[in-house]
Write a protein that holds these residues in place. Structure first.
Motif, mmCIF file in Angstrom:
data_model
loop_
_atom_site.group_PDB
_atom_site.id
_atom_site.type_symbol
_atom_site.label_atom_id
_atom_site.label_comp_id
_atom_site.label_asym_id
_atom_site.label_seq_id
_atom_site.Cartn_x
_atom_site.Cartn_y
_atom_site.Cartn_z
ATOM 1 N N ASP A 37 -84.010 -55.161 28.420
ATOM 2 C CA ASP A 37 -84.653 -53.963 27.797
ATOM 3 C C ASP A 37 -85.884 -53.711 28.238
ATOM 4 O O ASP A 37 -86.463 -52.765 27.814
ATOM 5 N N GLU A 38 -86.660 -54.584 29.248
ATOM 6 C CA GLU A 38 -87.912 -54.314 29.672
ATOM 7 C C GLU A 38 -87.629 -53.650 31.146
ATOM 8 O O GLU A 38 -86.805 -54.113 31.822
ATOM 9 N N GLY A 39 -88.629 -52.705 31.242
ATOM 10 C CA GLY A 39 -88.353 -51.974 32.633
ATOM 11 C C GLY A 39 -89.227 -52.390 33.764
ATOM 12 O O GLY A 39 -90.037 -53.453 33.297
ATOM 13 N N VAL A 40 -89.033 -52.017 35.011
ATOM 14 C CA VAL A 40 -89.673 -52.808 36.124
ATOM 15 C C VAL A 40 -90.318 -51.456 36.668
ATOM 16 O O VAL A 40 -89.953 -50.486 36.705
ATOM 17 N N TYR A 41 -91.675 -51.408 36.708
ATOM 18 C CA TYR A 41 -92.667 -50.500 37.356
ATOM 19 C C TYR A 41 -92.365 -50.119 38.622
ATOM 20 O O TYR A 41 -91.984 -51.292 39.474
ATOM 21 N N LEU A 42 -91.868 -48.749 39.127
ATOM 22 C CA LEU A 42 -91.838 -48.624 40.297
ATOM 23 C C LEU A 42 -92.843 -47.467 40.977
ATOM 24 O O LEU A 42 -93.019 -46.584 40.323
ATOM 25 N N THR A 43 -93.427 -47.671 41.974
ATOM 26 C CA THR A 43 -94.256 -46.653 42.696
ATOM 27 C C THR A 43 -93.353 -46.394 44.110
ATOM 28 O O THR A 43 -93.002 -47.075 44.481
ATOM 29 N N PRO A 44 -93.270 -44.986 44.166
ATOM 30 C CA PRO A 44 -93.208 -44.612 45.613
ATOM 31 C C PRO A 44 -93.546 -45.061 46.812
ATOM 32 O O PRO A 44 -94.619 -45.441 46.849
ATOM 33 N N GLY A 45 -92.726 -45.644 47.635
ATOM 34 C CA GLY A 45 -93.043 -46.105 48.695
ATOM 35 C C GLY A 45 -93.272 -47.629 48.635
ATOM 36 O O GLY A 45 -93.639 -48.454 49.422
ATOM 37 N N MET A 46 -93.086 -48.385 47.550
ATOM 38 C CA MET A 46 -93.191 -49.758 47.284
ATOM 39 C C MET A 46 -91.863 -50.237 46.733
ATOM 40 O O MET A 46 -91.701 -50.291 45.386
ATOM 41 N N PRO A 47 -91.062 -50.684 47.571
ATOM 42 C CA PRO A 47 -89.774 -51.273 46.922
ATOM 43 C C PRO A 47 -90.017 -52.314 46.046
ATOM 44 O O PRO A 47 -90.921 -53.253 46.450
ATOM 45 N N VAL A 48 -88.929 -52.577 44.844
ATOM 46 C CA VAL A 48 -89.520 -53.834 43.984
ATOM 47 C C VAL A 48 -87.865 -54.578 43.873
ATOM 48 O O VAL A 48 -86.936 -53.735 44.088
ATOM 49 N N LYS A 49 -87.952 -55.757 43.714
ATOM 50 C CA LYS A 49 -86.872 -56.790 43.449
ATOM 51 C C LYS A 49 -86.510 -56.435 41.862
ATOM 52 O O LYS A 49 -87.373 -57.051 41.316
#
Length: 127
Positions: free
Chosen positions: A78-90
């Motif tokens: 239920d917790e989101g992962v913050y995403l910024t354009p140009g910075m992939p996340v796992k």
């Protein structure tokens, strides 16, 4: 037979069909939407215990969420992962489990808006 598989990959627009699968998943944010999270119709399944996600076309800073569809483990997603354009996340998720992926994007306009997430190391199925 090998040519048929390659042709199928090209027709479906998939990259990395031989090993690592990558997909651009479209999410339609309805006109006037104030929903906290809007999910894609497609479902994804991590090939490992994590997968990579990056912002695609039309998507700015946002949080990405997973909604379990078929899972064995009782984990909270239920917790989101913050995403910024140009910075992939796992994102860590149950290997082999099935999830819908969503974004926290509102659309105050009078027209539907289409945004995209690029995901890697997953299988994809249409709902």
């Amino acid at each position: 037979m090998k040519r048929l598989g390659l042709l199928l990959c090209l027709v479906l627009g998939l990259t990395g069909c031989g090993g690592r699968n990558e997909f651009d998943i479209g999410i339609t944010i309805p006109a006037g939407s104030t929903e906290a999270v809007v999910y894609a119709d497609e479902e994804i399944s991590p090939k490992k215990r994590s997968f990579t996600v990056s912002a695609g076309e039309g998507l700015g800073d946002t949080a990405v969420y997973l909604q379990p569809v078929e899972v064995q483990e009782e984990n909270a997603y239920d917790e989101g992962v913050y995403l910024t354009p140009g910075m992939p996340v796992k994102i860590e998720a149950e290997k082999g489990g099935w999830f819908r992926i969503g974004v926290s994007v509102q659309n105050p306009t009078e027209e539907d808006m289409e945004v995209f997430l690029h995901v890697e190391d997953v299988k994809l199925r249409i709902e």
